[in-house]
Design a protein around this motif. Structure first.
Motif, PDB file in Angstrom:
ATOM      1  N   LEU A 136     -24.375 -13.512  -5.580  1.00  0.00           N
ATOM      2  CA  LEU A 136     -25.642 -12.785  -5.551  1.00  0.00           C
ATOM      3  C   LEU A 136     -26.078 -12.326  -6.941  1.00  0.00           C
ATOM      4  N   ARG A 137     -25.140 -11.927  -7.765  1.00  0.00           N
ATOM      5  CA  ARG A 137     -25.492 -11.481  -9.114  1.00  0.00           C
ATOM      6  C   ARG A 137     -26.158 -12.617  -9.892  1.00  0.00           C
ATOM      7  N   GLY A 195     -38.880 -15.655 -13.792  1.00  0.00           N
ATOM      8  CA  GLY A 195     -40.008 -14.733 -13.879  1.00  0.00           C
ATOM      9  C   GLY A 195     -40.214 -13.873 -12.656  1.00  0.00           C
ATOM     10  N   TYR A 196     -39.182 -13.766 -11.784  1.00  0.00           N
ATOM     11  CA  TYR A 196     -39.306 -12.971 -10.563  1.00  0.00           C
ATOM     12  C   TYR A 196     -38.340 -11.790 -10.588  1.00  0.00           C
ATOM     13  N   ALA A 197     -38.690 -10.756  -9.851  1.00  0.00           N
ATOM     14  CA  ALA A 197     -37.818  -9.593  -9.738  1.00  0.00           C
ATOM     15  C   ALA A 197     -36.610  -9.935  -8.869  1.00  0.00           C
ATOM     16  N   PRO A 198     -35.462  -9.342  -9.148  1.00  0.00           N
ATOM     17  CA  PRO A 198     -34.288  -9.570  -8.299  1.00  0.00           C
ATOM     18  C   PRO A 198     -34.568  -9.150  -6.858  1.00  0.00           C
ATOM     19  N   VAL A 199     -33.985  -9.854  -5.911  1.00  0.00           N
ATOM     20  CA  VAL A 199     -34.195  -9.520  -4.494  1.00  0.00           C
ATOM     21  C   VAL A 199     -32.944  -8.929  -3.854  1.00  0.00           C
ATOM     22  N   TYR A 200     -31.797  -9.040  -4.541  1.00  0.00           N
ATOM     23  CA  TYR A 200     -30.546  -8.528  -3.969  1.00  0.00           C
ATOM     24  C   TYR A 200     -30.196  -7.209  -4.656  1.00  0.00           C
ATOM     25  N   PRO A 201     -30.171  -6.105  -3.927  1.00  0.00           N
ATOM     26  CA  PRO A 201     -29.889  -4.803  -4.539  1.00  0.00           C
ATOM     27  C   PRO A 201     -28.437  -4.711  -4.999  1.00  0.00           C
ATOM     28  N   THR A 205     -22.932  -5.365  -4.887  1.00  0.00           N
ATOM     29  CA  THR A 205     -21.674  -4.620  -4.933  1.00  0.00           C
ATOM     30  C   THR A 205     -20.729  -5.056  -3.819  1.00  0.00           C
ATOM     31  N   LEU A 206     -21.253  -5.136  -2.590  1.00  0.00           N
ATOM     32  CA  LEU A 206     -20.410  -5.527  -1.459  1.00  0.00           C
ATOM     33  C   LEU A 206     -19.972  -6.981  -1.570  1.00  0.00           C
ATOM     34  N   ALA A 207     -20.869  -7.838  -2.018  1.00  0.00           N
ATOM     35  CA  ALA A 207     -20.546  -9.259  -2.115  1.00  0.00           C
ATOM     36  C   ALA A 207     -19.416  -9.515  -3.107  1.00  0.00           C
ATOM     37  N   GLU A 208     -19.245  -8.612  -4.084  1.00  0.00           N
ATOM     38  CA  GLU A 208     -18.224  -8.814  -5.110  1.00  0.00           C
ATOM     39  C   GLU A 208     -16.892  -8.173  -4.757  1.00  0.00           C
ATOM     40  N   LEU A 209     -16.836  -7.439  -3.639  1.00  0.00           N
ATOM     41  CA  LEU A 209     -15.578  -6.814  -3.222  1.00  0.00           C
ATOM     42  C   LEU A 209     -14.718  -7.799  -2.440  1.00  0.00           C
ATOM     43  N   HIS A 210     -13.416  -7.657  -2.602  1.00  0.00           N
ATOM     44  CA  HIS A 210     -12.456  -8.445  -1.827  1.00  0.00           C
ATOM     45  C   HIS A 210     -11.371  -7.520  -1.295  1.00  0.00           C
ATOM     46  N   LEU A 211     -10.966  -7.772  -0.082  1.00  0.00           N
ATOM     47  CA  LEU A 211      -9.824  -7.069   0.495  1.00  0.00           C
ATOM     48  C   LEU A 211      -8.612  -7.984   0.365  1.00  0.00           C
ATOM     49  N   GLU A 212      -7.607  -7.528  -0.367  1.00  0.00           N
ATOM     50  CA  GLU A 212      -6.376  -8.309  -0.515  1.00  0.00           C
ATOM     51  C   GLU A 212      -5.272  -7.598   0.247  1.00  0.00           C
ATOM     52  N   ALA A 213      -4.709  -8.292   1.211  1.00  0.00           N
ATOM     53  CA  ALA A 213      -3.668  -7.725   2.062  1.00  0.00           C
ATOM     54  C   ALA A 213      -2.400  -8.560   1.941  1.00  0.00           C
TER      55      ALA A 213
END
Length: 242
Positions: free
Chosen positions: A43-44, A54-60, A216-224
């Motif tokens: 997403l980043r 030339g467009y504004a980002p769409v993913y917060p 932010t959420l898309a870049e998180l990973h849960l490692e178990a």
């Protein structure tokens, strides 16, 4: 990926895609998003591509501490506690630990206090000579598994900072030629126990937010970490009971 394959995936023509590549045609915002999705960009990077067009980002990109993400934080805390007595953590890109359960201490025992000072970088902690490395029995094999996965990610998402970090981590690993019993990277983490003789054998699982529309959420990973044998499972259960 060929130009034709990308055009088919993005729902356009090869000619139109060629014109966009050469600057003869300016893509609309929807086309930029379709191209980004077809390339499976994070997403980043999708936001960066939109900005370049030339467009504004769409993913917060929210801060994890914001009230709107409270349900996510609570859900993650529930998963971490539910994984007890086995270690689990939530990490950002490049290994920064966001949250962890109490069982993670079984991995970090004996590590240098400097490496445990926040924010903790778990990748550096795992492979650094003053971190977990001195307890990892199969450091050469397991360490290459870690850096190999990172290199695969870097191939898909080039980033000079990630390349430099991988190079740093690889300096900590011993050189070892594969032997006749080499099984690639299909090896568990073998960790010498800090509370007595023997070792813990652990396998890892990675979970990500596949449908996240927040950077932010898309870049998180849960490692178990899961026990690879009954002896390890019993040791971790006994440790938690104490």
């Amino acid at each position: 990926m060929s130009q034709l394959e990308l055009a088919v995936r993005a729902g356009t023509t090869q000619r139109h895609l060629s014109f966009m590549e050469r600057g003869r045609s300016r893509p609309g915002r929807a086309m930029v998003i379709r191209i980004a999705e077809s390339l499976e960009l994070p997403l980043r990077e999708r936001n960066s591509l939109l900005h370049a067009a030339g467009y504004a980002p769409v993913y917060p990109e929210s801060r994890l501490e914001e009230p709107m993400l409270r349900p996510v934080r609570e859900a993650l805390d529930g998963i971490l506690q539910g994984h007890m007595p086995y270690p689990a953590m939530v990490v950002r890109p490049y290994g920064e630990v966001v949250a962890a359960n109490g069982a993670l201490a079984v991995l970090t025992e004996g590590a240098s206090p400097e490496l445990l000072a926040g924010p903790v970088n778990m990748l550096r902690l795992m492979l650094h000579p003053d971190g977990m490395a001195k307890r990892v029995v199969n450091l050469a094999q397991w360490g290459r598994h870690v850096t190999g996965n990172m290199r695969a990610h870097a191939d898909r998402n080039p980033d000079p900072r990630l390349d430099a970090f991988i190079a740093e981590l690889e300096e900590y690993l011993p050189d070892e030629a594969p032997g006749p019993d080499h099984l690639g990277f299909a090896v568990p983490l073998r960790l010498a126990r800090a509370d007595g003789p023997g070792e813990l054998r652990l396998i890892t699982t990675l979970t990500s937010f596949a449908t996240a529309v927040d950077v932010t959420l898309a870049e998180l990973h849960l490692e178990a970490f899961l026990p690879a044998d009954e002896e390890t499972a019993e040791a971790l259960r006994a440790r938690a009971a104490r």
